[in-house]
Scaffold this motif. Structure first.
Motif, mmCIF file in Angstrom:
data_model
loop_
_atom_site.group_PDB
_atom_site.id
_atom_site.type_symbol
_atom_site.label_atom_id
_atom_site.label_comp_id
_atom_site.label_asym_id
_atom_site.label_seq_id
_atom_site.Cartn_x
_atom_site.Cartn_y
_atom_site.Cartn_z
ATOM 1 N N ARG A 192 -21.432 -5.777 14.334
ATOM 2 C CA ARG A 192 -20.456 -4.811 13.856
ATOM 3 C C ARG A 192 -19.146 -5.029 14.600
ATOM 4 N NH1 ARG A 192 -22.117 1.498 13.341
ATOM 5 N NH2 ARG A 192 -24.195 0.664 13.054
ATOM 6 N N THR A 211 -18.155 4.874 10.535
ATOM 7 C CA THR A 211 -19.613 4.868 10.680
ATOM 8 C C THR A 211 -20.231 3.702 9.907
ATOM 9 O OG1 THR A 211 -19.743 7.246 10.934
ATOM 10 C CG2 THR A 211 -21.708 6.172 10.127
ATOM 11 N N ARG A 212 -21.074 2.954 10.547
ATOM 12 C CA ARG A 212 -21.765 1.795 9.947
ATOM 13 C C ARG A 212 -20.829 0.672 9.527
ATOM 14 N NH1 ARG A 212 -26.650 3.827 6.211
ATOM 15 N NH2 ARG A 212 -26.797 1.570 5.928
ATOM 16 N N HIS A 262 -29.805 3.689 1.945
ATOM 17 C CA HIS A 262 -31.230 3.989 1.718
ATOM 18 C C HIS A 262 -31.534 4.118 0.228
ATOM 19 C CE1 HIS A 262 -31.243 8.320 0.588
ATOM 20 N NE2 HIS A 262 -30.076 8.315 1.193
ATOM 21 N N PHE A 290 -33.659 -5.941 2.176
ATOM 22 C CA PHE A 290 -33.257 -6.546 3.441
ATOM 23 C C PHE A 290 -33.157 -8.061 3.351
ATOM 24 C CE2 PHE A 290 -34.880 -2.362 4.446
ATOM 25 C CZ PHE A 290 -33.834 -1.866 5.188
ATOM 26 N N GLU A 321 -26.573 9.201 12.412
ATOM 27 C CA GLU A 321 -25.374 8.663 11.748
ATOM 28 C C GLU A 321 -24.231 9.680 11.742
ATOM 29 O OE1 GLU A 321 -25.769 6.325 8.073
ATOM 30 O OE2 GLU A 321 -23.891 7.138 7.377
ATOM 31 N N ARG A 368 -26.052 3.904 16.019
ATOM 32 C CA ARG A 368 -26.885 3.056 15.158
ATOM 33 C C ARG A 368 -27.764 3.960 14.287
ATOM 34 N NH1 ARG A 368 -23.355 0.373 16.377
ATOM 35 N NH2 ARG A 368 -23.315 -1.571 17.562
ATOM 36 N N TYR A 393 -28.802 5.482 10.599
ATOM 37 C CA TYR A 393 -28.882 4.994 9.214
ATOM 38 C C TYR A 393 -29.433 6.098 8.329
ATOM 39 C CZ TYR A 393 -27.639 0.728 11.396
ATOM 40 O OH TYR A 393 -26.925 -0.190 12.127
ATOM 41 N N SER A 394 -28.525 6.727 7.647
ATOM 42 C CA SER A 394 -28.840 7.864 6.783
ATOM 43 C C SER A 394 -29.989 7.543 5.831
ATOM 44 C CB SER A 394 -27.574 8.188 5.986
ATOM 45 O OG SER A 394 -27.703 9.425 5.384
ATOM 46 N N GLY A 395 -30.936 8.449 5.750
ATOM 47 C CA GLY A 395 -32.033 8.302 4.790
ATOM 48 C C GLY A 395 -33.151 7.377 5.235
ATOM 49 N N TYR A 396 -32.955 6.671 6.332
ATOM 50 C CA TYR A 396 -33.962 5.689 6.767
ATOM 51 C C TYR A 396 -35.186 6.370 7.392
ATOM 52 C CZ TYR A 396 -31.370 1.314 6.022
ATOM 53 O OH TYR A 396 -30.732 0.225 5.469
ATOM 54 N N ARG A 410 -40.243 2.879 8.749
ATOM 55 C CA ARG A 410 -40.671 1.629 8.097
ATOM 56 C C ARG A 410 -39.456 0.751 7.818
ATOM 57 N NH1 ARG A 410 -43.807 2.530 2.654
ATOM 58 N NH2 ARG A 410 -45.459 3.347 4.011
ATOM 59 N N TRP A 411 -38.417 1.376 7.321
ATOM 60 C CA TRP A 411 -37.195 0.623 7.019
ATOM 61 C C TRP A 411 -36.444 0.259 8.300
ATOM 62 C CZ3 TRP A 411 -35.588 4.685 2.743
ATOM 63 C CH2 TRP A 411 -36.548 4.640 1.717
ATOM 64 N N ARG A 470 -40.121 8.896 -1.909
ATOM 65 C CA ARG A 470 -39.772 7.511 -1.634
ATOM 66 C C ARG A 470 -39.610 7.240 -0.144
ATOM 67 N NH1 ARG A 470 -35.191 4.506 -1.755
ATOM 68 N NH2 ARG A 470 -34.023 6.427 -1.496
ATOM 69 N N GLN A 471 -39.193 8.283 0.590
ATOM 70 C CA GLN A 471 -38.946 8.123 2.027
ATOM 71 C C GLN A 471 -40.196 8.349 2.889
ATOM 72 O OE1 GLN A 471 -35.692 10.926 1.345
ATOM 73 N NE2 GLN A 471 -34.430 9.709 2.740
#
Lengths: 243, 243
Positions: free
Chosen positions: A2, A31-32, A226, A238, B14, B39, B41-44, B47-48, B86-87
């Motif tokens: 990043r 962000t990100r 996501h 990924f 996030e 670091r 990550y929205s929604g993660y 597993r992801w 899904r999540q």
């Protein structure tokens, strides 16, 4: 991975991650996309800032910042013969020091986007009230240690230098004074920023970065959203990163 | 030069640099001591998150973070058969994924201080109101996609794992529920944090870092305080850095 954006300056930068601060807001905007690193040094003027350059921005860095804000002058403009004179730097030297900082950053990375920010205006009344209230109490100096007029001269040199060097600048000194009641609206103690004052800096920095094609909206997130991940086959989202 | 502390997690990480956010507050606490990198990550789910490890924390990094928070579970605990399925990640897998994250970080740097944070509690009423209000409108699901009870089971596994691995953890799920009215006081939409909720996370993280000898108060500033600089002989203050 990043990219990094460095905020180099004095206390107005050092305090920029306080609640409502412009540095934190910038970190949220990016962000990100990019990491915002705070390289603010409370009380520092440009003369002292020069001592930090080689350690903060080493020439042999494999990953120098992609952009940097340089935000000094509030301390350089402290008046001789007053309580903060230790921080004073003559105006010509201020300009030359800023030039040295820019040269150093450009030597670090010729593509680095460098943005100069002028000091904010000074509210002399607010400054005196603050001195009475918290620093010197009864012994508060009657003569201001900074004036808006003198700080304005430093701001002008900062903008001039940016023009000479073909850089973008933010004339915060002028910008803030366009709003009525700027003294209390944007400044908490006549010098440092309120959340509203921080919002002005954030907005102006974002505007300039957008002009410089460092727009957060156009930079990719560092990993898939996501919502793009297939719950049954997450590998797919990924794997695409490697194409 | 300045050590790095990484905040690894989902949207609650996030969003931690928004106004009043715990990440920004942490960056302020560690001003001139450590860089806080987001670091999140929205929604993660965990597993992801595993897909990100090698890029975020490469084994060959010359400067891995000195500390990291791992703050997942809010999405793993989404229920099967509901709108966020899904999540969902099964609870045993959640624990094993967390273990893999810790192993990876420790392989990156055996001395890295790793702190596990459980998901916050879930306010099912707040969550449903939010769904009605902003996501699904008229079609809002009547059955919650997350429950506080199930999220509590995930939180328990997180705390258990920390014990098994000899790590510090923050049981945010339990901690927040000690305060009356936590549902609205700490959560803005039944899941994400209000400024007060962010303040709890900040306070708890600082407490744990202090226990782990990563106390900001005891870490040196990265350069001399301006008050230690002799106005007439500034070199002196900076030469001392090299001794």
């Amino acid at each position: 991975m990043r990219p990094q954006i460095a905020l180099f300056g004095d206390s107005i930068t050092e305090q920029s991650f306080r609640s409502g601060g412009w540095g934190a807001a910038l970190a949220d905007t990016y962000t990100r996309k990019a990491d915002i690193v705070n390289r603010g040094y409370s009380g520092y003027n440009t003369r002292w800032a020069l001592f930090l350059l080689h350690q903060l921005f080493p020439f042999d860095s494999t990953k120098p910042p992609v952009a940097a804000t340089i935000f000094f002058g509030a301390n350089d403009a402290a008046l001789l013969g007053r309580t903060s004179e230790r921080q004073h730097v003559p105006i010509e030297e201020y300009k030359e020091n800023l030039r040295k900082v820019v040269h150093h950053l450009k030597e670090c990375s010729p593509t680095m986007l460098v943005v100069l920010i002028t000091p904010p205006p000074v509210d002399e009344v607010g400054r005196r009230d603050y001195a009475h209230r918290s620093v010197y109490g009864e012994k508060a100096m009657e003569l201001p240690e900074r004036t808006n007029e003198v700080t304005g001269l430093y701001a002008k040199q900062c903008v001039e230098l940016a023009k000479e060097m073909g850089l973008c600048s933010i004339d915060l000194w002028s910008k803030m004074q366009e709003t009525g009641g700027w003294q209390k609206k944007f400044l908490s103690d006549g010098l440092h920023l309120t959340p509203e004052g921080n919002a002005v800096v954030h907005e102006e920095v974002v505007k300039v970065f957008n002009q410089l094609w460092l727009s957060a909206a156009e930079m990719p997130d560092d990993f898939p959203s996501h919502s793009e991940i297939d719950g049954k086959n997450p590998e797919k989202a990924f794997q695409q990163l490697c194409i």
